[in-house]
Design a protein around this motif. Structure first.
Motif, PDB file in Angstrom:
ATOM      1  N   GLU A 251      74.601  46.224  20.944  1.00 29.84           N
ATOM      2  CA  GLU A 251      73.892  47.495  21.088  1.00 29.84           C
ATOM      3  C   GLU A 251      72.873  47.717  19.971  1.00 29.84           C
ATOM      4  OE1 GLU A 251      77.283  50.282  18.898  1.00 29.84           O
ATOM      5  OE2 GLU A 251      77.031  50.356  21.073  1.00 29.84           O
ATOM      6  N   GLN A 252      73.043  47.023  18.822  1.00 30.05           N
ATOM      7  CA  GLN A 252      72.108  47.193  17.719  1.00 30.05           C
ATOM      8  C   GLN A 252      70.712  46.683  18.070  1.00 30.05           C
ATOM      9  OE1 GLN A 252      74.979  45.583  17.526  1.00 30.05           O
ATOM     10  NE2 GLN A 252      76.309  46.682  16.062  1.00 30.05           N
ATOM     11  N   GLN A 253      70.656  45.713  18.988  1.00 30.41           N
ATOM     12  CA  GLN A 253      69.360  45.145  19.361  1.00 30.41           C
ATOM     13  C   GLN A 253      68.560  46.037  20.324  1.00 30.41           C
ATOM     14  OE1 GLN A 253      72.126  42.976  19.014  1.00 30.41           O
ATOM     15  NE2 GLN A 253      71.152  42.327  17.108  1.00 30.41           N
ATOM     16  N   VAL A 254      69.199  47.031  20.930  1.00 30.46           N
ATOM     17  CA  VAL A 254      68.518  47.879  21.923  1.00 30.46           C
ATOM     18  C   VAL A 254      67.432  48.737  21.287  1.00 30.46           C
ATOM     19  CG1 VAL A 254      68.805  49.726  23.611  1.00 30.46           C
ATOM     20  CG2 VAL A 254      70.481  47.863  23.489  1.00 30.46           C
ATOM     21  N   PRO A 255      67.727  49.544  20.256  1.00 32.96           N
ATOM     22  CA  PRO A 255      66.669  50.393  19.690  1.00 32.96           C
ATOM     23  C   PRO A 255      65.548  49.605  19.034  1.00 32.96           C
ATOM     24  CG  PRO A 255      68.670  50.523  18.355  1.00 32.96           C
ATOM     25  CD  PRO A 255      69.029  49.784  19.605  1.00 32.96           C
ATOM     26  N   LEU A 256      65.848  48.409  18.510  1.00 30.27           N
ATOM     27  CA  LEU A 256      64.809  47.624  17.844  1.00 30.27           C
ATOM     28  C   LEU A 256      63.688  47.248  18.807  1.00 30.27           C
ATOM     29  CD1 LEU A 256      66.945  45.254  15.574  1.00 30.27           C
ATOM     30  CD2 LEU A 256      65.614  47.259  14.890  1.00 30.27           C
ATOM     31  N   VAL A 257      64.050  46.805  20.017  1.00 29.77           N
ATOM     32  CA  VAL A 257      63.014  46.405  20.962  1.00 29.77           C
ATOM     33  C   VAL A 257      62.274  47.621  21.520  1.00 29.77           C
ATOM     34  CG1 VAL A 257      64.463  46.364  23.055  1.00 29.77           C
ATOM     35  CG2 VAL A 257      62.515  44.816  22.873  1.00 29.77           C
ATOM     36  N   MET A 258      62.963  48.763  21.595  1.00 32.25           N
ATOM     37  CA  MET A 258      62.290  49.973  22.074  1.00 32.25           C
ATOM     38  C   MET A 258      61.267  50.480  21.066  1.00 32.25           C
ATOM     39  SD  MET A 258      65.348  52.030  24.044  1.00 32.25           S
ATOM     40  CE  MET A 258      64.251  53.123  24.935  1.00 32.25           C
ATOM     41  N   ILE A 259      61.489  50.165  19.791  1.00 29.03           N
ATOM     42  CA  ILE A 259      60.524  50.547  18.764  1.00 29.03           C
ATOM     43  C   ILE A 259      59.176  49.880  19.015  1.00 29.03           C
ATOM     44  CG2 ILE A 259      59.960  50.212  16.314  1.00 29.03           C
ATOM     45  CD1 ILE A 259      62.885  50.787  15.678  1.00 29.03           C
ATOM     46  N   ALA A 260      59.187  48.688  19.605  1.00 24.77           N
ATOM     47  CA  ALA A 260      57.938  47.968  19.876  1.00 24.77           C
ATOM     48  C   ALA A 260      57.004  48.801  20.741  1.00 24.77           C
ATOM     49  CB  ALA A 260      58.240  46.629  20.551  1.00 24.77           C
ATOM     50  N   ALA A 261      57.551  49.506  21.734  1.00 28.19           N
ATOM     51  CA  ALA A 261      56.719  50.358  22.589  1.00 28.19           C
ATOM     52  C   ALA A 261      56.098  51.482  21.772  1.00 28.19           C
ATOM     53  CB  ALA A 261      57.553  50.927  23.740  1.00 28.19           C
ATOM     54  N   GLY A 262      56.863  52.058  20.860  1.00 25.44           N
ATOM     55  CA  GLY A 262      56.326  53.107  20.005  1.00 25.44           C
ATOM     56  C   GLY A 262      55.214  52.606  19.105  1.00 25.44           C
ATOM     57  N   VAL A 263      55.380  51.404  18.571  1.00 23.50           N
ATOM     58  CA  VAL A 263      54.343  50.819  17.712  1.00 23.50           C
ATOM     59  C   VAL A 263      53.060  50.595  18.510  1.00 23.50           C
ATOM     60  CG1 VAL A 263      53.702  48.766  16.378  1.00 23.50           C
ATOM     61  CG2 VAL A 263      55.989  49.768  16.134  1.00 23.50           C
ATOM     62  N   GLY A 264      53.192  50.072  19.723  1.00 18.03           N
ATOM     63  CA  GLY A 264      52.018  49.869  20.569  1.00 18.03           C
ATOM     64  C   GLY A 264      51.303  51.166  20.875  1.00 18.03           C
ATOM     65  N   SER A 265      52.071  52.211  21.154  1.00 13.84           N
ATOM     66  CA  SER A 265      51.485  53.512  21.456  1.00 13.84           C
ATOM     67  C   SER A 265      50.746  54.089  20.252  1.00 13.84           C
ATOM     68  CB  SER A 265      52.589  54.470  21.910  1.00 13.84           C
ATOM     69  OG  SER A 265      52.046  55.705  22.317  1.00 13.84           O
ATOM     70  N   ILE A 266      51.310  53.908  19.063  1.00 19.17           N
ATOM     71  CA  ILE A 266      50.667  54.401  17.841  1.00 19.17           C
ATOM     72  C   ILE A 266      49.349  53.672  17.595  1.00 19.17           C
ATOM     73  CG2 ILE A 266      50.888  54.423  15.326  1.00 19.17           C
ATOM     74  CD1 ILE A 266      53.889  55.005  15.763  1.00 19.17           C
ATOM     75  N   LEU A 267      49.336  52.352  17.793  1.00 19.61           N
ATOM     76  CA  LEU A 267      48.106  51.577  17.601  1.00 19.61           C
ATOM     77  C   LEU A 267      46.999  52.087  18.523  1.00 19.61           C
ATOM     78  CD1 LEU A 267      49.552  47.947  17.309  1.00 19.61           C
ATOM     79  CD2 LEU A 267      48.586  49.359  15.468  1.00 19.61           C
ATOM     80  N   ALA A 268      47.340  52.350  19.771  1.00 22.91           N
ATOM     81  CA  ALA A 268      46.341  52.842  20.716  1.00 22.91           C
ATOM     82  C   ALA A 268      45.873  54.244  20.342  1.00 22.91           C
ATOM     83  CB  ALA A 268      46.914  52.830  22.130  1.00 22.91           C
ATOM     84  N   ALA A 269      46.802  55.089  19.884  1.00 18.98           N
ATOM     85  CA  ALA A 269      46.438  56.455  19.497  1.00 18.98           C
ATOM     86  C   ALA A 269      45.393  56.458  18.386  1.00 18.98           C
ATOM     87  CB  ALA A 269      47.682  57.222  19.066  1.00 18.98           C
ATOM     88  N   LEU A 270      45.473  55.492  17.483  1.00 22.31           N
ATOM     89  CA  LEU A 270      44.501  55.392  16.398  1.00 22.31           C
ATOM     90  C   LEU A 270      43.139  54.906  16.892  1.00 22.31           C
ATOM     91  CD1 LEU A 270      46.813  53.794  13.682  1.00 22.31           C
ATOM     92  CD2 LEU A 270      46.024  56.164  13.769  1.00 22.31           C
ATOM     93  N   MET A 271      43.117  54.177  18.014  1.00 26.81           N
ATOM     94  CA  MET A 271      41.883  53.574  18.507  1.00 26.81           C
ATOM     95  C   MET A 271      41.161  54.402  19.557  1.00 26.81           C
ATOM     96  SD  MET A 271      43.298  49.651  18.892  1.00 26.81           S
ATOM     97  CE  MET A 271      41.793  49.106  19.693  1.00 26.81           C
TER      98      MET A 271
END
Length: 459
Positions: A251-271
């Motif tokens: 279960e520890q691996q579940v939130p880590l991969v979901m963070i990737a979507a948040g990082v992608g969204s933040i990158l786009a928000a800056l652009m």
């Protein structure tokens, strides 16, 4: 950073602070709610959370249009502050809940209040920031805040749970709503402009929905939100299934991969603010829809854990390409006095798309397989993007030639390009209401669906 320029506006600063505080509190409640559902019904905690999610969508879809139709008659400052206080009271009552049906009732009421709050808040931003560039930057900043909250709230909740029971998180959320209400009191919130509609209850409530669906570019926005919901639901519903069942990880691996979507969204928000200066909203949003489709189709390769990160990152990035320009398109598709109606309609309709996405991703993933879920959601995202490309005109001009037929009618009005008539002296100050005549005319101006423009002109 350019994205921070709207914070120079004092009123927006208070609004943004209000959003940050309430987002953080809601994030804590999201974590606490999952633990609470498990305590109430350990064997069916997943079903309880799924039902709560469905209740949330039903509240959003049914309540938002009603609020949009009548909020212009209420003082927006008192409305928003009152809803925050009401949410604070409700969320503070959650630890007292003893049965699942009571939990559902409180969640429904909380989301009824959210449906009355969020679209009104969104429609307020263009009034606070009339400059289009600043408004676009504010949309990106709001999106950035939402993604940062999704990353930080679970971490903050984990730290707090080391020293306190999870029920205290509900009380902290109640405090957050009160602080958000106080921040709103410090902002200068302009009064809603009076609408010129004089129709009955159904016409008032349905005006936003009807006008939204008659506007081609907004139909394109809605289709792209269906593509977004297909990808987003895949992440929210099936990440845990893919990581735990398909890959056999913990279960520890579940939130880590979901963070990737948040990082992608933040990158786009800056652009996005810079992209909107070079490309149209239509181009950027269609690129987002295409990215969502490609990312979902790549899931058919059934990648390992490391391969899941770039797919989720692309989905997050493409999601912001769809979400952030939406507010700008809405702003350009309605009159100032009708913004509450349009933003409420968008809130209800797009959450309806999420309802479809949740149900489909969950059902296919559970009854068939994850690979079938990827295939179905990818196909849905592709078809939705193609539909948006078809219905949203390439040459989407704001100002359009159109023709009015001659008619007599009665409604509140001011003397604009559609009202040039003489008075007898008893009509009173504008806006006023009296029977008046419209001569047949053909003219050109920024076209939106409203009291005088019931149908989109054929080009």
């Amino acid at each position: 950073m350019m994205i921070l320029l709207p914070l120079k506006n004092a009123d927006f600063r208070w609004l943004f602070l209000s959003q940050l505080v309430s987002l953080l509190g809601t994030g804590l409640t999201t974590v606490a709610l999952a633990l609470f559902a498990f305590d109430l019904n350990p064997l069916e905690a997943g079903m309880v959370l799924g039902a709560a999610l469905a209740i949330k969508m039903v509240a959003y879809v049914t309540v938002a249009p009603v609020v949009g139709g009548y909020i212009h008659r209420l003082p927006r400052r008192h409305w928003l502050v009152g809803l925050n206080i009401s949410r604070a009271v409700l969320v503070a009552l959650l630890p007292l809940v003893a049965e699942v049906w009571q939990l559902f009732g409180v969640i429904f009421l909380l989301n009824v209040l959210a449906a009355g709050y969020t679209p009104v808040y969104q429609a307020l931003l263009p009034d606070i920031l009339p400059d289009e560039k600043e408004y676009t930057q504010a949309l990106s900043l709001s999106r950035l805040a939402m993604e940062m909250e999704s990353l930080l709230s679970p971490a903050l909740a984990a730290v707090l749970l080391l020293v306190m029971p999870y029920t205290v998180l509900f009380e902290l959320n109640g405090l957050a709503f009160i602080l958000a209400g106080l921040a709103l009191l410090l902002a200068k919130i302009p009064v809603s402009r009076a609408t010129d509609r004089s129709a009955g209850v159904w016409q008032q409530v349905s005006f936003g929905m009807r006008s939204y669906l008659k506007t081609p570019r907004l139909c394109g926005v809605l289709a792209l939100n269906l593509a977004l919901s297909a990808a987003g639901a895949m992440i929210i519903v099936n990440t845990v299934v893919y990581v735990r069942s398909v890959l056999g990880l913990g279960e520890q691996q579940v939130p880590l991969v979901m963070i990737a979507a948040g990082v992608g969204s933040i990158l786009a928000a800056l652009m996005v603010p810079d992209l909107l200066e070079k490309y149209s909203a239509r181009t950027i949003m269609l690129c987002g829809g295409s990215g969502l489709s490609l990312a979902l189709f790549s899931g058919l390769l059934m990648p390992g854990y490391a391969g899941l990160f770039p797919i989720w990152l692309v989905i997050g990035f493409a999601s912001s390409l769809v979400l952030i320009p939406t507010g700008l398109v809405l702003r350009n598709s309605c009159r100032e006095q009708d913004r509450n109606d349009y933003f409420s309609a968008n809130f209800a309709l797009t959450h309806g798309m999420w309802f479809i996405g949740y149900l489909l991703a969950g059902w296919v993933g559970s009854h068939l397989s994850i690979s079938w879920a990827f295939a179905c959601m990818a196909l849905l995202a592709l078809l939705a993007t193609l539909l948006a490309w078809q219905v949203w005109p390439v040459n989407d001009e704001l100002e359009m030639w159109h023709e009015h037929v001659a008619k007599d009618h009665l409604h509140p009005h001011v003397h604009d390009e559609h009202h040039q008539h003489e008075h007898e002296g008893w009509e009173g100050p504008e806006p006023h209401e009296h029977p008046h005549y419209h001569a047949r005319q053909r003219h050109r101006h920024r076209f939106v669906i409203d009291e005088h423009h019931a149908h989109w002109p054929k080009q």
